[in-house]
Design an enzyme around this catalytic site. Structure first.
Site, short mmCIF file in Angstrom:
data_model
loop_
_atom_site.label_atom_id
_atom_site.label_comp_id
_atom_site.label_asym_id
_atom_site.label_seq_id
_atom_site.Cartn_x
_atom_site.Cartn_y
_atom_site.Cartn_z
CG HIS A 25 3.70 3.26 -7.89
ND1 HIS A 25 3.29 1.81 -7.22
CD2 HIS A 25 3.48 4.29 -6.71
CE1 HIS A 25 3.16 2.07 -6.04
NE2 HIS A 25 3.42 3.44 -5.69
CB CYS B 16 6.14 2.67 -3.98
SG CYS B 16 5.46 3.96 -2.78
N GLY C 154 2.31 -0.55 -2.29
CA GLY C 154 1.04 -0.89 -1.66
C GLY C 154 1.30 -0.46 -0.28
CD GLU C 155 1.24 0.53 4.90
OE1 GLU C 155 1.02 1.57 4.37
OE2 GLU C 155 2.24 0.40 5.56
CD GLU D 227 3.87 0.07 -10.44
OE1 GLU D 227 5.12 0.56 -10.87
OE2 GLU D 227 3.55 0.51 -9.30
NE ARG E 192 5.97 2.63 6.01
CZ ARG E 192 5.23 2.41 6.96
NH1 ARG E 192 5.42 2.60 8.20
NH2 ARG E 192 3.96 2.32 6.72
NE ARG F 274 -0.20 6.96 2.79
CZ ARG F 274 -0.07 7.40 4.07
NH1 ARG F 274 -0.39 8.74 3.98
NH2 ARG F 274 0.43 6.71 5.23
N1 GLN Z 1 3.36 4.50 2.22
C1 GLN Z 1 3.48 3.23 1.81
C2 GLN Z 1 4.49 2.49 2.70
O1 GLN Z 1 4.91 2.83 3.70
C3 GLN Z 1 4.06 3.14 0.31
C4 GLN Z 1 3.08 3.62 -0.51
C5 GLN Z 1 2.99 2.87 -1.97
O2 GLN Z 1 3.57 1.84 -2.08
N2 GLN Z 1 2.39 3.53 -2.89
O3 GLN Z 1 4.56 1.07 2.63
#
Ligand code: GLN
Length: 221
Positions: free
Chosen positions: A200, A105, A73-74, A202, A134, A164
């Site tokens: 990922h 991630c 996620g983020e 999943e 990141r 990302r």
């Molecule tokens: N770029 C995201 C971050 O810095 C990670 C991306 C992802 O989990 N798919 O959290």
């Protein structure tokens, strides 16, 4: 209240709560940190592999689980919510006492002791003696899929989706790199009961990483 937080493949693709929680004897209780990101995909995968899935947002939920997945996620958002919900210290405590955790991630970023390119004020839970960078693949290859040698998992190369994604830029003495791209860049690390991958599984239907994590959970449950 417990049953409303459980998740089962049979309720996919909606979030309908169960009215009963038929805990299968011997199923490990596995949490998914459920603030943001691809919580549903992890819950689905874990459920298919026989785990009793608990969505974890509060310390009381964390106390119930034998292992935890931190989704993609983020990471800066997951970090903020983790601290807002008073979960940073409980998570660090469970990790210190051996709870298996798998981060994908952003989840890997949350488990890293050190980050490059952090958002202002961004913290991590930590536990993995690694530095992650990141968004390391840059604008031209923000998202891509590739195959990775997976002899360490037994069997065929694994198909991995990078979105990302971070790269592990440094592995300290306590951690081990166990998955690398053909060019040598590290995308999977382990340390004791902790495991993190840049990609990922999943979302691509790859089950071996979740199975590896669940084997650790069953060993401590
Ligand atoms: N770029 C995201 C971050 O810095 C990670 C991306 C992802 O989990 N798919 O959290």
């Amino acid at each position: 209240a417990d049953s409303a937080k459980r998740w089962s493949a049979s309720t996919s693709p909606t979030w309908l709560p169960r009215t009963v929680s038929p805990s299968v004897a011997g199923s490990p209780q596995v949490g998914v940190l459920a603030y943001q990101g691809d919580v549903r995909e992890h819950a689905h995968m874990l459920s298919l592999l026989g785990a009793d899935v608990v969505l974890v947002r509060h310390p009381a939920e964390l106390a119930r689980v034998d292992g935890l997945v931190i989704p993609g996620g983020e990471s800066s958002v997951i970090d903020k919510l983790t601290r807002m919900f008073g979960m940073l210290h409980p998570l660090r405590e469970r990790i210190a006492t051996g709870m298996p955790v798998y981060g994908t991630c952003a989840g890997l970023i949350m488990l890293a002791d050190r980050i490059e390119g952090a958002a202002p004020g961004q913290q991590t839970i930590g536990g993995l003696d690694v530095t992650v960078q990141r968004n390391a693949f840059g604008a031209q290859a923000e998202s891509f899929e590739t195959t990775i040698d997976a002899s360490v998992l037994g069997g065929a190369p694994l198909h991995a989706a990078f979105i990302r994604a971070p790269i592990v830029s440094e592995v300290g003495p306590a951690a081990t790199a166990f998955l690398t791209l053909d060019d040598g860049r590290i995308v999977g690390v382990e340390q004791g009961n902790l495991m993190g991958t840049s990609f990922h599984p999943e979302v691509s239907g790859e089950t071996r990483l979740h199975e590896r994590f669940l084997a650790r959970v069953r060993a401590v449950a």
